[in-house]
Design a protein around this motif. Structure first.
Motif, PDB file in Angstrom:
ATOM      1  N   ARG A 133       0.833  -1.204   0.000  1.00  0.00           N
ATOM      2  CA  ARG A 133       0.000   0.000   0.000  1.00  0.00           C
ATOM      3  C   ARG A 133       0.870   1.257   0.000  1.00  0.00           C
ATOM      4  N   PHE A 134       1.989   1.196   0.714  1.00  0.00           N
ATOM      5  CA  PHE A 134       2.910   2.329   0.768  1.00  0.00           C
ATOM      6  C   PHE A 134       3.497   2.602  -0.618  1.00  0.00           C
ATOM      7  N   ASP A 135       4.113   1.584  -1.231  1.00  0.00           N
ATOM      8  CA  ASP A 135       4.777   1.769  -2.526  1.00  0.00           C
ATOM      9  C   ASP A 135       3.768   2.095  -3.624  1.00  0.00           C
ATOM     10  N   HIS A 136       2.642   1.372  -3.634  1.00  0.00           N
ATOM     11  CA  HIS A 136       1.628   1.608  -4.654  1.00  0.00           C
ATOM     12  C   HIS A 136       1.043   3.006  -4.518  1.00  0.00           C
ATOM     13  N   GLY A 137       0.852   3.450  -3.265  1.00  0.00           N
ATOM     14  CA  GLY A 137       0.318   4.786  -3.041  1.00  0.00           C
ATOM     15  C   GLY A 137       1.232   5.866  -3.595  1.00  0.00           C
ATOM     16  N   PHE A 138       2.537   5.715  -3.391  1.00  0.00           N
ATOM     17  CA  PHE A 138       3.487   6.702  -3.925  1.00  0.00           C
ATOM     18  C   PHE A 138       3.498   6.671  -5.450  1.00  0.00           C
ATOM     19  N   LEU A 139       3.472   5.476  -6.040  1.00  0.00           N
ATOM     20  CA  LEU A 139       3.470   5.387  -7.506  1.00  0.00           C
ATOM     21  C   LEU A 139       2.218   6.029  -8.086  1.00  0.00           C
ATOM     22  N   LYS A 140       1.067   5.763  -7.482  1.00  0.00           N
ATOM     23  CA  LYS A 140      -0.177   6.352  -7.988  1.00  0.00           C
ATOM     24  C   LYS A 140      -0.138   7.867  -7.893  1.00  0.00           C
ATOM     25  N   SER A 141       0.389   8.382  -6.785  1.00  0.00           N
ATOM     26  CA  SER A 141       0.468   9.836  -6.625  1.00  0.00           C
ATOM     27  C   SER A 141       1.394  10.454  -7.665  1.00  0.00           C
ATOM     28  N   GLY A 170      -0.795  13.351 -14.799  1.00  0.00           N
ATOM     29  CA  GLY A 170      -2.069  13.245 -15.499  1.00  0.00           C
ATOM     30  C   GLY A 170      -2.440  11.832 -15.889  1.00  0.00           C
ATOM     31  N   ALA A 171      -1.792  10.830 -15.298  1.00  0.00           N
ATOM     32  CA  ALA A 171      -2.061   9.431 -15.631  1.00  0.00           C
ATOM     33  C   ALA A 171      -2.661   8.712 -14.430  1.00  0.00           C
ATOM     34  N   VAL A 172      -3.458   7.692 -14.710  1.00  0.00           N
ATOM     35  CA  VAL A 172      -4.071   6.879 -13.660  1.00  0.00           C
ATOM     36  C   VAL A 172      -3.406   5.510 -13.677  1.00  0.00           C
ATOM     37  N   LEU A 173      -2.811   5.126 -12.567  1.00  0.00           N
ATOM     38  CA  LEU A 173      -2.153   3.825 -12.462  1.00  0.00           C
ATOM     39  C   LEU A 173      -3.118   2.822 -11.864  1.00  0.00           C
ATOM     40  N   ARG A 174      -3.464   1.814 -12.622  1.00  0.00           N
ATOM     41  CA  ARG A 174      -4.316   0.732 -12.128  1.00  0.00           C
ATOM     42  C   ARG A 174      -3.492  -0.543 -12.173  1.00  0.00           C
ATOM     43  N   GLN A 175      -3.082  -0.987 -11.026  1.00  0.00           N
ATOM     44  CA  GLN A 175      -2.129  -2.083 -10.939  1.00  0.00           C
ATOM     45  C   GLN A 175      -2.636  -3.159  -9.995  1.00  0.00           C
ATOM     46  N   LYS A 176      -2.525  -4.411 -10.407  1.00  0.00           N
ATOM     47  CA  LYS A 176      -2.837  -5.503  -9.499  1.00  0.00           C
ATOM     48  C   LYS A 176      -1.674  -5.637  -8.531  1.00  0.00           C
ATOM     49  N   VAL A 177      -1.968  -5.675  -7.235  1.00  0.00           N
ATOM     50  CA  VAL A 177      -0.902  -5.662  -6.251  1.00  0.00           C
ATOM     51  C   VAL A 177      -1.007  -6.861  -5.314  1.00  0.00           C
ATOM     52  N   MET A 178       0.116  -7.185  -4.708  1.00  0.00           N
ATOM     53  CA  MET A 178       0.161  -8.265  -3.729  1.00  0.00           C
ATOM     54  C   MET A 178       1.121  -7.849  -2.613  1.00  0.00           C
ATOM     55  N   CYS A 179       0.609  -7.826  -1.394  1.00  0.00           N
ATOM     56  CA  CYS A 179       1.403  -7.395  -0.253  1.00  0.00           C
ATOM     57  C   CYS A 179       2.130  -8.588   0.350  1.00  0.00           C
ATOM     58  N   THR A 180       3.448  -8.518   0.383  1.00  0.00           N
ATOM     59  CA  THR A 180       4.217  -9.632   0.927  1.00  0.00           C
ATOM     60  C   THR A 180       4.190  -9.666   2.456  1.00  0.00           C
ATOM     61  N   VAL A 181       3.791  -8.576   3.103  1.00  0.00           N
ATOM     62  CA  VAL A 181       3.552  -8.644   4.549  1.00  0.00           C
ATOM     63  C   VAL A 181       2.361  -9.552   4.816  1.00  0.00           C
ATOM     64  N   LYS A 182       1.276  -9.346   4.069  1.00  0.00           N
ATOM     65  CA  LYS A 182       0.096 -10.197   4.221  1.00  0.00           C
ATOM     66  C   LYS A 182       0.414 -11.639   3.836  1.00  0.00           C
ATOM     67  N   LEU A 183       1.218 -11.809   2.792  1.00  0.00           N
ATOM     68  CA  LEU A 183       1.608 -13.161   2.388  1.00  0.00           C
ATOM     69  C   LEU A 183       2.399 -13.842   3.499  1.00  0.00           C
ATOM     70  N   SER A 184       3.301 -13.108   4.132  1.00  0.00           N
ATOM     71  CA  SER A 184       4.091 -13.678   5.216  1.00  0.00           C
ATOM     72  C   SER A 184       3.210 -14.102   6.378  1.00  0.00           C
ATOM     73  N   ARG A 185       2.180 -13.295   6.689  1.00  0.00           N
ATOM     74  CA  ARG A 185       1.260 -13.669   7.769  1.00  0.00           C
ATOM     75  C   ARG A 185       0.554 -14.983   7.455  1.00  0.00           C
ATOM     76  N   ARG A 186       0.209 -15.184   6.185  1.00  0.00           N
ATOM     77  CA  ARG A 186      -0.478 -16.416   5.784  1.00  0.00           C
ATOM     78  C   ARG A 186       0.471 -17.614   5.796  1.00  0.00           C
ATOM     79  N   LEU A 187       1.706 -17.394   5.377  1.00  0.00           N
ATOM     80  CA  LEU A 187       2.648 -18.500   5.272  1.00  0.00           C
ATOM     81  C   LEU A 187       3.225 -18.897   6.626  1.00  0.00           C
ATOM     82  N   TYR A 188       3.433 -17.913   7.494  1.00  0.00           N
ATOM     83  CA  TYR A 188       4.050 -18.181   8.790  1.00  0.00           C
ATOM     84  C   TYR A 188       3.201 -17.554   9.908  1.00  0.00           C
TER      85      TYR A 188
END
Length: 482
Positions: free
Chosen positions: A95-103, A109-127
């Motif tokens: 959310r941090f990195d994507h938020g800066f890129l979108k801003s 004058g461009a809109v960034l629409r990107q599918k994202v995956m948070c590795t913090v959330k992934l780590s919580r699921r894996l461990y």
């Protein structure tokens, strides 16, 4: 990396701060994978166009001198977009990195629409057995090393190594299943139409969740409203409270603001006004206490504990510390007395009276050699008073640093939305959208109502050196500057 994900980019940014609205990118690094194979690797410093704060330079090692001749973001935007277009963007706290890129792209004058995956959330699921999932904690428990922590490519390499390790330890299928679960999108409760998500702007503001019978459940704020609201329905809840909120919502409202301070002020005000059941901290109405120092040695006790009704922002020179209970105030005063050998009777810890202090009748603390004896006539009252004032210095409240009312202006470069937050003596008088509203507010001469949350928010915001407008004799240009 993952053979079933044909386009996958692991990315990290370094920035001048933590606000996408005000701060800028100083470094970008990424590694792109296609069909599990690394195909590209790219990094660059970025000239942010603003000064890098010293504490950020100490953390990242990136200085103003290093970025002086680096390209600006608009010079690298096309190349960066070529790397991430159509790919899943993975980052630690994405959310941090994507938020800066979108801003940054919005400023072009461009809109960034990107599918994202948070590795913090992934780590919580894996461990799930581990509590902390920051990169430092991951490094420690998995014995990973990097020679460039807090540099963009150093953190990207660390993240790539961690994902590869997880695949070896847990198997590719397990990791892919958890990635797929994170990418499937929000899971909305029954009765909540997904169409509203597209209407929410991804800018600063406040969102309100309602449950049955129009009951306010939760009020939150974000500098990226849409992303934050979606995160509540991501299915990756970090607590049972977050899960309950997500399941109970049947209506969502939002109010856009011009910036982060406006969102914080509005959130605090709405929570106190509407008392949503899941906002416990900000909705608290417990009485506030402070230590009030008398004007001289002839007033005993020298310290009085006053409540919120008696806390006058115009008299902060006599007030010391804020406390959420009378006991906390008494405990703080007792510690000051012990640490500085002050007389507990004279400062009001033992029900002092004018007749009982300094008349040769020693307090118990003096009898056990913990008081220098103002109560027994062995210390001059003036010296005792001076020592008390010095002991209170760490609790001294910051006086209002302006001659009167001020305006704190926020402007959203993308939407053109502008707001002026008006303050006087640490109190929020109101937020206005235009010159007419400002003139009405200034003429109203509202009484000051002190709020500790506003006091803390404003102090934090002022440390960022914003542009402050004096409103004691506002020019016509101020009225028309919105």
């Amino acid at each position: 990396m993952f053979s079933n994900l044909p386009h996958f980019v692991v990315l990290d940014l370094e920035t001048t701060g933590d606000s996408p609205l005000h701060d800028r990118i100083t470094e970008v690094a990424l590694v792109r994978f296609e069909n599990g194979i690394e195909t590209d690797r790219w990094e660059t410093l970025v000239n942010p166009g603003v000064s890098i704060p010293p504490f950020i330079s100490r953390l990242t090692g990136i200085t103003n001198e290093m970025v002086k001749d680096a390209p600006a973001f608009d010079e690298i935007a096309h190349k960066l977009y070529g790397y991430i277009e159509g790919a899943v963007l993975a980052a630690h706290n994405v959310r941090f990195d994507h938020g800066f890129l979108k801003s940054e792209f919005r400023r072009l004058g461009a809109v960034l629409r990107q599918k994202v995956m948070c590795t913090v959330k992934l780590s919580r699921r894996l461990y799930p057995e581990h509590r902390s999932h920051g990169l430092d904690a991951i490094m420690q428990r998995h014995s990973l090393v990097t020679c460039a922590r807090h540099r963009a490519m150093g953190d990207v390499n660390l993240l790539v190594a961690y994902l590869a390790l997880a695949k070896r330890e847990l198997g590719e299928k397990r990791v892919l299943d958890e990635v797929a679960a994170l990418l499937k999108g929000p899971s909305l409760p029954a009765g909540l139409d997904a169409a509203f998500l597209d209407e929410i702007p991804d800018s600063a503001g406040v969102y309100l969740f309602y449950g049955e019978n129009n009951l306010p459940l939760y009020i939150g704020k974000s500098v990226t409203l849409r992303s934050r609201v979606i995160s509540h329905f991501s299915g990756d809840h970090s607590s049972s409270k977050a899960m309950r909120i997500g399941q109970q919502v049947n209506r969502v409202e939002w109010i856009e603001t011009a910036g982060e301070l406006g969102a914080l002020l509005l959130e605090s005000s709405l929570i106190k006004e509407r008392k949503p059941i899941h906002n416990r901290r900000l909705r608290s109405t417990r009485t506030l206490f402070s230590l009030s120092l008398t004007g001289g040695t002839d007033q005993i006790p020298l310290i009085n504990i006053v409540t919120e009704d008696d806390i006058d922002p115009a008299s902060f020179d006599h007030l010391f510390g804020f406390f959420r209970s009378k006991k906390a105030a008494m405990d703080a005063l007792r510690k000051i007395a012990v640490d500085n050998r002050l007389c507990p009777r004279a400062i009001g810890l033992e029900g002092a009276s004018a007749q009982g202090a300094g008349t040769g009748n020693p307090c118990f603390a003096h009898q056990i050699k913990r008081c220098d004896g103002v109560c027994a006539g062995k210390e001059l009252p003036e010296l005792h008073y001076l020592r008390l004032k010095q002991a209170l210095i760490p609790l001294r409240l910051k006086p209002w640093p302006y001659p009167g009312r001020i305006g704190f202006r926020e402007f959203n470069e993308v939407s053109g939305h502008s707001q002026l937050h008006v303050f006087d003596k640490w109190c929020h008088l109101g937020t206005v959208q235009n010159g007419e509203e400002l003139e009405d507010l200034l003429q109203a001469r509202s009484s000051l109502s002190f709020d500790l949350d506003v006091y803390n928010l404003l102090q934090k915001s002022l440390r960022k050196n914003p542009v402050i407008i004096s409103l004691e004799s506002p020019s016509r240009s101020v009225y028309h500057s919105f």
